[in-house]
Structures are given as structure tokens and as C-alpha cells.
Design an enzyme around this catalytic site. Structure first.
Site, PDB file in Angstrom:
ATOM      1  CD  GLU A 152      -3.059  -1.170   2.195  1.00  0.00           C
ATOM      2  OE1 GLU A 152      -2.644  -0.774   3.196  1.00  0.00           O
ATOM      3  OE2 GLU A 152      -4.209  -1.858   1.854  1.00  0.00           O
ATOM      4  CE  LYS A 206      -3.652  -6.493   7.413  1.00  0.00           C
ATOM      5  NZ  LYS A 206      -4.436  -5.627   6.740  1.00  0.00           N
ATOM      6  CG  ASP A 208      -7.354  -5.323   4.902  1.00  0.00           C
ATOM      7  OD1 ASP A 208      -7.046  -5.633   6.000  1.00  0.00           O
ATOM      8  OD2 ASP A 208      -7.170  -4.109   4.422  1.00  0.00           O
ATOM      9  CD  GLU A 253      -9.653  -0.927   8.076  1.00  0.00           C
ATOM     10  OE1 GLU A 253      -8.838  -1.825   8.569  1.00  0.00           O
ATOM     11  OE2 GLU A 253      -9.607  -0.371   6.979  1.00  0.00           O
TER      12      GLU A 253
HETATM   13  C1  GCV Z   1      -2.323   0.338   8.479  1.00  0.00           C
HETATM   14  C2  GCV Z   1      -5.817  -1.997   5.620  1.00  0.00           C
HETATM   15  C3  GCV Z   1      -6.386  -0.832   6.392  1.00  0.00           C
HETATM   16  C4  GCV Z   1      -5.176   0.275   6.556  1.00  0.00           C
HETATM   17  C5  GCV Z   1      -3.936  -0.642   7.141  1.00  0.00           C
HETATM   18  C6  GCV Z   1      -3.626  -1.992   6.245  1.00  0.00           C
HETATM   19  C7  GCV Z   1      -2.672  -2.763   6.935  1.00  0.00           C
HETATM   20  O1  GCV Z   1      -5.690  -1.820   4.187  1.00  0.00           O
HETATM   21  O2  GCV Z   1      -7.199  -0.096   5.765  1.00  0.00           O
HETATM   22  O3  GCV Z   1      -5.568   1.295   7.259  1.00  0.00           O
HETATM   23  O4  GCV Z   1      -2.915   0.289   7.123  1.00  0.00           O
HETATM   24  O5  GCV Z   1      -4.785  -2.553   6.119  1.00  0.00           O
HETATM   25  O6  GCV Z   1      -3.016  -3.532   7.572  1.00  0.00           O
HETATM   26  O7  GCV Z   1      -1.429  -2.527   6.649  1.00  0.00           O
END
Ligand code: GCV
Length: 652
Positions: A271, A345, A350, A378
Site C-alpha cells: 500500500e 493476516k 483484509d 474497521e
Molecule cells: C495500517 C488496511 C487498512 C489500512 C492498514 C492496512 C494494513 O488496508 O485499511 O488502514 O494500514 O490494512 O494492515 O497495513
């Protein structure tokens, strides 16, 4: 001011237990240990609040009398394990380590407060997982990425903040036996990068010492591009000697100042974060470069596997984001140094409301792994909705991924994104504290049931009255399924507003670059991830592969994750797909209505503050659940023209 979550010691009228809190027996040498100082402090606070007494401290040599007796056992096998037993009005707290004794003290208090029988008590506790982490996504300016309970209590205006609240946080963690904390966001911005400079090192040292007294080891998220950002270099290529030397020097200063530091968490090539891929190097080359440099300090590099292409063209139906983690890391299995841990994860996407377990858990056979969960809600209601997550995490831990081995037997540690902030109640929604508490309890003992965890939390947060326990259980236990029903069920996920990830937006992530598509048209929905589709199922063991591959055996709740299905197709439960989706959305809302009614029945049973706080959030939850239901059902009714067989209201 702030509250103490489940550590609020309310007065206890069981006079018969008071004697246990009137004397503490502790060896003089031991009494100097910061961990024992904290253990005694906790028992003293509890004694005062619960029974109105002040324990008298006595050295063990004075002999056995009624009270609490700390015993540090001699053994070469130094672990966090502990035992608690009672005989003739003496409670013995025993361990081979000071940390074990601290844990035993907190556990003893929990036993008392959850009304378990003390007479002839004899329990032995051994951690299921050696490493139990909380990951904070706190930024140095005080904001929290995906934070739903106020601002950071670690950072404010680019400074580290240490006060009584920091200590209360450490107490909460020690009470659930969390032993490691990463305090800053994995997205390390410019100010976060400065954590490893002299600007912050002294404060970090202080924090590491405070944490140590509660059995917690401090970790920091690292910016892989620090040689550029801080060092003024034109590269952070892990194979460049000048880069290695820069890190070597910086890390020697960091560990020299903070000897208690555990190591670093790194989000690389993810990202927009920098990483070794920029220089044509592998994730292993990046991680190993740092690992070899922290090794002399017994440091660890925790390397995240959240690596995928976030610049996908949505018209590209071949690339499947779900496959990315495995494709990147499976070829590197066995190539990481011993002090590198891969943090994975729970699902391949996600933290959606429902995902299959990441295929990396079965796939990596020669690499040390942590499971990463998200306590912060989230995608599960952002702490405005009740969504008790322990049942989800138990499913993840129990999933058998390889040769009769479940995830819980493959991992050596666990990490979870924290849901805390500086709100008065720490977690925004009072019920979100059950997820934080439950995470710690489950990480320590993966065999605990979601019911047992919830019941103890309820007891300590509200009361042990049967009516309260029963009502809270019936509200919370199934709340994950309820949330799933009125949002995006059957493994579709993602139907949220981009960026803040709250509220229904069916196409929110559809025509975007994030690789997150449901691909609904007038006829069908879902992504075919079978061998004849994107091939994602091939990343699993034969058993999981054949289960997911076949629509008949694929768990219904994941059918749209693995298959593209026509709205009229009859599912394994006998219902046509779209009718089932309509039904789930109507059902979900009815369940929230029932939650609200149940909560209202507790009005006279709990404090008005606790009652009102959850009432307000449940009212919002209901309103938003209705919005989800109507948005979802309307969208698909318009797209397909298929009526609800029960003629319920669908807006057109
Ligand atoms: C910390 C998702 C979340 C991001 C987060 C990312 C990650 O994309 O929306 O806010 O970033 O996961 O786990 O690195």
C-alpha cells in the site's frame, strides 16, 4: 478521566474472602522486583476497593498464616506458566518467573471477581502461544489509523506521553497476559520514522521500563526507507553496503539506549510503503538484512505478509488479490533468518467480516509465523455496532490447514490491531472491550470458549447477576453473525464506502484499484476462485482445496468468496441465492431490534452511565442496520428485477 474497563474493582460483600487480602507473604529479595512491586500494588488496590482492607506485608520467613503467598520456584525451565492453589486459608501463587507471579496475581483477582470457588483451588496455567502482541496503529500526532475510540494515549503533538494512563493500560494488558506491544502505526510516516532517533529514545526507554514492570516488551514499527528519510541517502536497497552500515550504526544506538526493546515490525512493499521490491530484492533479502543487524541484541524482525498490488485495473479478471500473499511468500519459505517472523493476516484479503483462512498458514512449512487479527472493528462496525469477535477468531485458530494441524498449532505467536484510544472507556463501545479482553484470554489459552470469556468479562464489567449474564450473552454471542447478515454475507465483503470503510456502498470498491471486486451483474455475483477460475483454491492443502472447490461442500457462509453464482441458483440450504441474501438482510435487522429490546430490559440492573452508553450505540446500530438492509436489497432488486417471495418492503 478514564475508567478501568474490566479492572474496575467494585466493592464485594463476601466477608468470608476478606482474610485472603489481609496478608501478603513475599520474600524480601522478591519484593524488590518491579513485577512483584506491581503485583502487590494491584492486590493492594483490589483489597481496598473490594473489601476495604489494606494487606499487611510479611516476609515468608515469618511462617504460614492465612493470606496470599508468592513463591518463586527454582527451575531451569523459566516460563510464564503459573499455578494457583489454596489449602487451609492460604493461597499460593507459584511460578518459575516473576512475570508468572505477576500473571498469577492478576488471575487470582479475576478468579475472586468472577465468583469461582477458592476452597481447594488448584489451577495450572501454561500459555498456548509464547508471543502475544498488541499492534497499535497510533501516529505520533495523536491520530490513530482505524481508531474508533478517541486519540492515542501514547502520542500527542509528536511527543511520547507517559503518565498514569500508560500504567493503567499496562495493567489491563498484564491482566490478560499480553506480553508484547508495538506502539506505532505500521504505516510509518515522517514523524514516526524519527522514533529511532535521539528525539524519542529516552522516552522510549522510560516506556520500555514501565512496560517491563508489567511483563510487556516494547516493539516499534520501522520505516524501511529510513536510510533515505533520515540518512539522506538516495537508496534503501538492502544489498547496498552503505545502507547496511547506516542501519547497523542506527540500531546500535537504539538498542544501546533501550536494551529492553524487543525489535521491529515492518510493513514493506505494501500500500505504497517502501520495501525491497523497489530494488528488485525479495522480501527475504529485506527482512534478513535487518534481522542480522538486530541479532546481536537478541532482537526480532516481524515482517508483514500483507503484500499485494493495490494498483489493479478492475477490468483485469485474471489477477486475484487473494492469491498475492501466497505467491509472494511461499517461494521464500525457509529463506528467512531464525529471528524473522512472518505476520500473516487471518484471511487473504483484509479483515473482512468473513474470509477463509490465509493459505499461507498451511503453505509455509519452514518459516516462523504469527497470526494477525484485528480487534479494531474497521470492517465489523467500527465500534458503533456490537460485534463480538471471539467466535470468528476461534474458527480461524481451529481451522485445520495441513496434515491434521490447525492454525493454532502452526503459529508461535499472535498479534492483533488494538481497538483502544483515549476515550473514557478505552474502546468507544463498552462491548468492544470484550473483544480486547477476549483476545488476550484466547491468546493465552486458545482452548477457552467464546461463552466462558464473555461470561467472565460480563461478570467483571457489569455483574454476575443471572439476568445480566444471560442478557449480555444473548446480545453479544451471536453478534458477529448478525452483523454479517445485514452487511455483506456469504463472503462477499467490501461493500463499504472507500477510505473510511463505514456504511453501505455496494459498488464502493468495485471499479477501483484495490483488487476487491464482487462483480455483480444482472445475472450473477461473486468471483470464481476455483481451479478453473482464478486458481486461488490451488493454494490450499488437498482437503481444503476440494472442500472449497465444490459448491456443494464449500461452507455456505463462504460461497460467494469462492464461487460465481447466479441469483436464481438453489443453494445447499434449498434457497435461491438472491432470496437467501434478502432473507439474511431482513433477519439481521430483526436481530438488532431484539438486541435493543434485551438491552432495555437491563435498565434498572446496571449503572445509568453504562446503560445509556450502550443504548445510544445500539440505537445507531439499528438505524444503520436498516440502512444496510435497504441499500443492499434495493441495489440487487434493481439490478435483477427479482422480487422477494415474502413481498417485504424493498425500496425501488
Ligand atoms: C495500517 C488496511 C487498512 C489500512 C492498514 C492496512 C494494513 O488496508 O485499511 O488502514 O494500514 O490494512 O494492515 O497495513
Amino acid at each position: 478521566m478514564w475508567e478501568q474497563a474490566w479492572l474496575e474493582y467494585k466493592s464485594d460483600d463476601r466477608e468470608a474472602l476478606k482474610y485472603l487480602f489481609e496478608s501478603i507473604y513475599l520474600d524480601e529479595d522478591l519484593s524488590k522486583s518491579p513485577l512483584l512491586v506491581n503485583a502487590v500494588k494491584e492486590i493492594t488496590v483490589a483489597a481496598g476497593n473490594l473489601f476495604g482492607c489494606i494487606p499487611k506485608m510479611t516476609a515468608q520467613s515469618e511462617g504460614f498464616k492465612a493470606g496470599l503467598y508468592f513463591i518463586l520456584e527454582e527451575s531451569s525451565n523459566q516460563t510464564e506458566a503459573y499455578t494457583i492453589c489454596e489449602a487451609q486459608k492460604v493461597v499460593y501463587l507459584k511460578s518459575t518467573t516473576e512475570k508468572g507471579l505477576l500473571y498469577a496475581a492478576f488471575r487470582f483477582l479475576e478468579i475472586v471477581r468472577t465468583h469461582q470457588n477458592i476452597t481447594n483451588l488448584n489451577i495450572s496455567e501454561v500459555p498456548s502461544l509464547k508471543h502475544r502482541f498488541l499492534n497499535h496503529w497510533d501516529n505520533l500526532d495523536g491520530s490513530i489509523e482505524r481508531g474508533y475510540s478517541g486519540d492515542s494515549f501514547f502520542f500527542c503533538e509528536n511527543k511520547i506521553h507517559i503518565d498514569q494512563r500508560t500504567e493503567d493500560y499496562a495493567r489491563l494488558l498484564a491482566s490478560i497476559h499480553i506480553n508484547s506491544v508495538v506502539i506505532n502505526n505500521v504505516n510509518v510516516n515522517a514523524e514516526g520514522t524519527l522514533l529511532i532517533t535521539s528525539k524519542h529514545l529516552q522516552d522510549l526507554k522510560k516506556l520500555s521500563e514501565l512496560f517491563y514492570g508489567y511483563g510487556i516488551q516494547l516493539y516499534i514499527s520501522l520505516n524501511f526507507a529510513a536510510p533515505i528519510t533520515l540518512g539522506g541517502m538516495d537508496t534503501c536497497d538492502p544489498r547496498e553496503e552503505k545502507v547496511v552500515q547506516w542501519w547497523k550504526h542506527r540500531l546500535s544506538i537504539v538498542f544501546g539506549t533501550i536494551p529492553l526493546l524487543g525489535g521491529f515490525l515492518v510493513k514493506a512493499d505494501s500500500e505504497g510503503r517502501p520495501g525491497p521490491h523497489t530494488y528488485g530484492r525479495s522480501q527475504a533479502e529485506g527482512a534478513n538484512m535487518l534481522a542480522q543487524l538486530v541479532e546481536p541484541y537478541e532482537g526480532t524482525i516481524i515482517w508483514r505478509c500483507f503484500v499485494y498490488n493495490c494498483q489493479q485495473d478492475w477490468r483485469d479478471e485474471v489477477t486475484d488479490r487473494a492469491k498475492a500473499g501466497y505467491e509472494t511468500f511461499k517461494p521464500l519459505d525457509g529463506h528467512f533468518y531464525n529471528n524473522v517472523i512472518l505476520q500473516i493476516k487471518n484471511g487473504p484479503m483484509d479483515f473482512q467480516v468473513r474470509e477463509p483462512v490465509s493459505p499461507l498458514f498451511g503453505g509455509l512449512e519452514s518459516t516462523t509465523q504469527y497470526l494477525e487479527l484485528q480487534i479494531a472493528q474497521e470492517y465489523t462496525g467500527q465500534q458503533r455496532h456490537i460485534c463480538y469477535l471471539i467466535p470468528m477468531w476461534k474458527e480461524v485458530l481451529e481451522t485445520v490447514v495441513r496434515e491434521n494441524k490447525a492454525v493454532k498449532e502452526i503459529i508461535c505467536g499472535i498479534a492483533a490491531v488494538s481497538n483502544t484510544g483515549n476515550d473514557e472507556n478505552w474502546t468507544g463501545h463498552d462491548f468492544a472491550a470484550a473483544n480486547l479482553y477476549g483476545y488476550g484470554k484466547l491468546a493465552w489459552n486458545t482452548e477457552l470458549s467464546a461463552e466462558e470469556i464473555l461470561s467472565n468479562w460480563t461478570d467483571m464489567t457489569y455483574s454476575s447477576a443471572t439476568i445480566i449474564e444471560g442478557t449480555v450473552r444473548s446480545i453479544a454471542l451471536n453478534s458477529w453473525h448478525t452483523y454479517e447478515k445485514y452487511t455483506s454475507p456469504l463472503g462477499i465483503g467490501w461493500m463499504v464506502n472507500p477510505s473510511h470503510h463505514y456504511g453501505p456502498n455496494i459498488d464502493g470498491y468495485e471499479y477501483d484499484r484495490w483488487g476487491t471486486y464482487h462483480r455483480a451483474n444482472w445475472e450473477a455475483i461473486g468471483v470464481d476462485r476455483t481451479a478453473s477460475g482464478t486458481g486461488y483454491t490451488l493454494q490450499y492443502s488437498d482437503e481444503l482445496q476440494s472442500m472449497y472447490e465444490n459448491p456443494e461442500t464449500c461452507p455456505l457462509e463462504l460461497c460467494l468468496f469462492f464461487h460465481r453464482i447466479k441469483y436464481t441458483q438453489i443453494l445447499s440450504n434449498g434457497k435461491p441465492l438472491l432470496q437467501y441474501l434478502y432473507d439474511l438482510h431482513f433477519e439481521g435487522v430483526e436481530e438488532v431490534k431484539a438486541m435493543l429490546t434485551k438491552w432495555k430490559s437491563l435498565k434498572s440492573e446496571i449503572t445509568s452511565k453504562q446503560y445509556q452508553r450502550t443504548l445510544q450505540r445500539l440505537e445507531i446500530q439499528l438505524e444503520h442496520a436498516e440502512l444496510w438492509r435497504d441499500t443492499f436489497n434495493t441495489y440487487f432488486y434493481r439490478k435483477t428485477g427479482i422480487m422477494d417471495v415474502f413481498n417485504r418492503k424493498i425500496y425501488s
